[in-house]
Design an enzyme around this catalytic site. Structure first.
Site, PDB file in Angstrom:
ATOM      1  N   GLU A  28      88.991  50.717  54.310  1.00  0.00           N
ATOM      2  CA  GLU A  28      88.291  51.416  53.235  1.00  0.00           C
ATOM      3  C   GLU A  28      89.318  51.629  52.107  1.00  0.00           C
ATOM      4  OE1 GLU A  28      86.789  55.105  54.691  1.00  0.00           O
ATOM      5  OE2 GLU A  28      85.205  54.185  55.905  1.00  0.00           O
ATOM      6  N   GLN A  46      83.979  51.050  35.740  1.00  0.00           N
ATOM      7  CA  GLN A  46      84.199  49.626  35.441  1.00  0.00           C
ATOM      8  C   GLN A  46      85.273  49.091  36.357  1.00  0.00           C
ATOM      9  OE1 GLN A  46      84.654  48.565  31.191  1.00  0.00           O
ATOM     10  NE2 GLN A  46      86.453  47.348  31.748  1.00  0.00           N
ATOM     11  N   ASP A  47      85.066  47.882  36.864  1.00  0.00           N
ATOM     12  CA  ASP A  47      86.079  47.199  37.674  1.00  0.00           C
ATOM     13  C   ASP A  47      86.645  46.045  36.863  1.00  0.00           C
ATOM     14  OD1 ASP A  47      84.613  47.470  41.047  1.00  0.00           O
ATOM     15  OD2 ASP A  47      85.614  48.921  39.721  1.00  0.00           O
ATOM     16  N   ASN A  48      87.957  45.875  36.932  1.00  0.00           N
ATOM     17  CA  ASN A  48      88.634  44.785  36.228  1.00  0.00           C
ATOM     18  C   ASN A  48      89.386  43.927  37.226  1.00  0.00           C
ATOM     19  OD1 ASN A  48      87.814  45.981  33.788  1.00  0.00           O
ATOM     20  ND2 ASN A  48      89.683  47.210  33.665  1.00  0.00           N
ATOM     21  N   ARG A  59     102.037  42.789  32.023  1.00  0.00           N
ATOM     22  CA  ARG A  59     100.853  43.254  31.282  1.00  0.00           C
ATOM     23  C   ARG A  59     101.004  44.759  31.094  1.00  0.00           C
ATOM     24  NH1 ARG A  59      96.067  39.743  31.763  1.00  0.00           N
ATOM     25  NH2 ARG A  59      96.625  37.829  32.929  1.00  0.00           N
ATOM     26  N   HIS A  62      99.695  49.929  28.606  1.00  0.00           N
ATOM     27  CA  HIS A  62      98.453  50.188  27.864  1.00  0.00           C
ATOM     28  C   HIS A  62      97.845  51.528  28.228  1.00  0.00           C
ATOM     29  CE1 HIS A  62      98.004  45.520  27.884  1.00  0.00           C
ATOM     30  NE2 HIS A  62      98.931  45.919  27.036  1.00  0.00           N
ATOM     31  N   LYS A  72      92.954  55.153  36.351  1.00  0.00           N
ATOM     32  CA  LYS A  72      92.896  53.800  36.915  1.00  0.00           C
ATOM     33  C   LYS A  72      93.272  53.831  38.383  1.00  0.00           C
ATOM     34  CE  LYS A  72      94.254  51.907  32.443  1.00  0.00           C
ATOM     35  NZ  LYS A  72      95.348  51.333  31.621  1.00  0.00           N
ATOM     36  N   HIS A 119     100.019  52.467  31.379  1.00  0.00           N
ATOM     37  CA  HIS A 119     100.082  51.702  32.631  1.00  0.00           C
ATOM     38  C   HIS A 119     100.443  50.249  32.349  1.00  0.00           C
ATOM     39  CE1 HIS A 119      98.032  49.108  35.695  1.00  0.00           C
ATOM     40  NE2 HIS A 119      98.878  49.792  36.433  1.00  0.00           N
ATOM     41  N   TYR A 132      91.455  46.420  39.422  1.00  0.00           N
ATOM     42  CA  TYR A 132      91.558  47.863  39.187  1.00  0.00           C
ATOM     43  C   TYR A 132      90.276  48.442  38.601  1.00  0.00           C
ATOM     44  CZ  TYR A 132      93.185  46.219  34.595  1.00  0.00           C
ATOM     45  OH  TYR A 132      93.329  45.580  33.392  1.00  0.00           O
ATOM     46  N   LYS A 169     100.367  40.752  21.773  1.00  0.00           N
ATOM     47  CA  LYS A 169     100.124  42.204  21.564  1.00  0.00           C
ATOM     48  C   LYS A 169     101.214  43.021  22.254  1.00  0.00           C
ATOM     49  CE  LYS A 169      97.099  44.191  24.294  1.00  0.00           C
ATOM     50  NZ  LYS A 169      95.815  44.584  24.937  1.00  0.00           N
ATOM     51  N   ASP A 170     101.538  42.662  23.479  1.00  0.00           N
ATOM     52  CA  ASP A 170     102.524  43.453  24.238  1.00  0.00           C
ATOM     53  C   ASP A 170     103.942  43.234  23.710  1.00  0.00           C
ATOM     54  OD1 ASP A 170     100.795  43.192  27.449  1.00  0.00           O
ATOM     55  OD2 ASP A 170     100.450  44.432  25.671  1.00  0.00           O
TER      56      ASP A 170
HETATM   57  C1  LIG Z   1      91.293  45.644  29.354  1.00  0.00           C
HETATM   58  C2  LIG Z   1      90.103  44.851  28.917  1.00  0.00           C
HETATM   59  C3  LIG Z   1      90.225  43.703  28.165  1.00  0.00           C
HETATM   60  N1  LIG Z   1      89.125  43.009  27.792  1.00  0.00           N
HETATM   61  C4  LIG Z   1      89.305  41.769  27.025  1.00  0.00           C
HETATM   62  C5  LIG Z   1      90.093  41.946  25.742  1.00  0.00           C
HETATM   63  C6  LIG Z   1      90.858  40.665  25.606  1.00  0.00           C
HETATM   64  O1  LIG Z   1      90.073  39.731  24.886  1.00  0.00           O
HETATM   65  C7  LIG Z   1      91.024  40.166  27.028  1.00  0.00           C
HETATM   66  C8  LIG Z   1      92.415  40.391  27.588  1.00  0.00           C
HETATM   67  O2  LIG Z   1      92.741  41.741  27.373  1.00  0.00           O
HETATM   68  P1  LIG Z   1      94.239  42.215  27.528  1.00  0.00           P
HETATM   69  O3  LIG Z   1      95.159  41.186  26.957  1.00  0.00           O
HETATM   70  O4  LIG Z   1      94.327  43.627  26.982  1.00  0.00           O
HETATM   71  O5  LIG Z   1      94.416  42.244  29.100  1.00  0.00           O
HETATM   72  P2  LIG Z   1      95.656  42.889  29.876  1.00  0.00           P
HETATM   73  O6  LIG Z   1      96.917  42.655  29.132  1.00  0.00           O
HETATM   74  O7  LIG Z   1      95.542  42.469  31.286  1.00  0.00           O
HETATM   75  O8  LIG Z   1      95.349  44.449  29.764  1.00  0.00           O
HETATM   76  C9  LIG Z   1      95.306  45.298  30.891  1.00  0.00           C
HETATM   77  O9  LIG Z   1      96.627  45.469  31.274  1.00  0.00           O
HETATM   78  C10 LIG Z   1      97.088  46.709  31.743  1.00  0.00           C
HETATM   79  C11 LIG Z   1      97.745  46.466  33.067  1.00  0.00           C
HETATM   80  C12 LIG Z   1      96.135  47.806  31.829  1.00  0.00           C
HETATM   81  O10 LIG Z   1      96.360  48.809  32.505  1.00  0.00           O
HETATM   82  C13 LIG Z   1      94.930  47.777  31.017  1.00  0.00           C
HETATM   83  O11 LIG Z   1      93.865  48.295  31.775  1.00  0.00           O
HETATM   84  C14 LIG Z   1      94.525  46.505  30.440  1.00  0.00           C
HETATM   85  O12 LIG Z   1      94.715  46.713  29.062  1.00  0.00           O
HETATM   86  O13 LIG Z   1      90.087  40.899  27.835  1.00  0.00           O
HETATM   87  C15 LIG Z   1      87.856  43.416  28.130  1.00  0.00           C
HETATM   88  O14 LIG Z   1      86.853  42.763  27.757  1.00  0.00           O
HETATM   89  N2  LIG Z   1      87.696  44.561  28.858  1.00  0.00           N
HETATM   90  C16 LIG Z   1      88.776  45.296  29.280  1.00  0.00           C
HETATM   91  O15 LIG Z   1      88.586  46.317  29.972  1.00  0.00           O
END
Ligand SMILES: Cc1cn([C@H]2C[C@H](O)[C@@H](COP(=O)(O)OP(=O)(O)O[C@H]3O[C@H](C)C(=O)[C@H](O)[C@H]3O)O2)c(=O)[nH]c1=O
Length: 183
Positions: A28, A46-48, A59, A62, A72, A119, A132, A169-170
């Protein structure tokens, strides 16, 4: 499931109990009643899921601003990460400090990161998949980033800045001291 409070006790490592048998194992990984008893926000909406192909992919860091600030619950379905949470609550005694935990498919650990923390993670193996849950929906307008390799954060990442795989971005995110909007 076991809840382990880290050095910043708002961040909690969770170790689900695994029931092993000849087929493999069952665990679980979330239970509302257990989270409520531990005082953790159980209302995920929401699940990612993300796949990072290279080890050394970073990554983060954020967060989303209120009213879309997110708690999260982070886990690893394949591979391994160093998961990091940075306290960005200006009134906190641990402002600017961080905690980290290794999460991987073998240990099955999860990390609960509450609102008020930035995070991010660095993958430790190729083809790492992170799953997550978040307590508020995505809002691009409220999303902010802090530079992951900000020397002021003193995070001991397992990858050098020059060798890390990161998004534009990062790579261009402001350092914490230059981030105008925090908690
Ligand atoms: C976070 C997110 C992103 N997106 C879209 C936006 C961009 O077009 C694409 C990639 O997004 P991003 O580059 O921000 O993805 P990560 O760099 O993995 O971001 C995550 O990385 C760190 C570890 C985190 O904790 C955050 O939850 C999250 O921001 O997915 C969505 O459509 N929904 C979402 O919830």
């Amino acid at each position: 499931m076991e809840f382990i409070r880290l050095d910043i006790p708002d961040v909690v490592e969770i170790r689900p109990r695994r029931f092993a048998d000849d087929r493999g194992w069952f665990a679980e990984t979330f239970k509302r009643s257990a989270f409520e008893a531990e005082g953790l926000d159980p209302d995920f909406v929401q699940d990612n899921r993300s796949l990072s192909r290279a080890a050394g992919t970073v990554r983060g860091l954020h967060f989303q601003l209120p009213p879309f600030a997110q708690a999260k619950l982070v886990s690893v379905a394949r591979g391994a990460i160093l998961d990091v949470a940075v306290d960005i609550r200006r009134s906190s005694q641990t402002f600017g400090r961080h905690v980290a935990a290794r999460l991987d498919a073998e240990n099955g650990a999860l990390l609960y990161v509450p609102e008020g923390f930035a995070h991010g993670f660095c993958t430790l193996e190729p083809d790492t998949e992170v799953i997550y849950r978040v307590s508020r929906p995505y809002s691009a307008a409220h999303e902010r980033a802090v530079f992951w390799a900000d020397p002021a954060l003193a995070i001991d990442w397992p990858v050098e800045v020059a060798n890390a795989v990161v998004s534009e971005k990062d790579a261009e995110a402001p350092k914490l001291a230059a981030t105008p909007e925090l908690f």
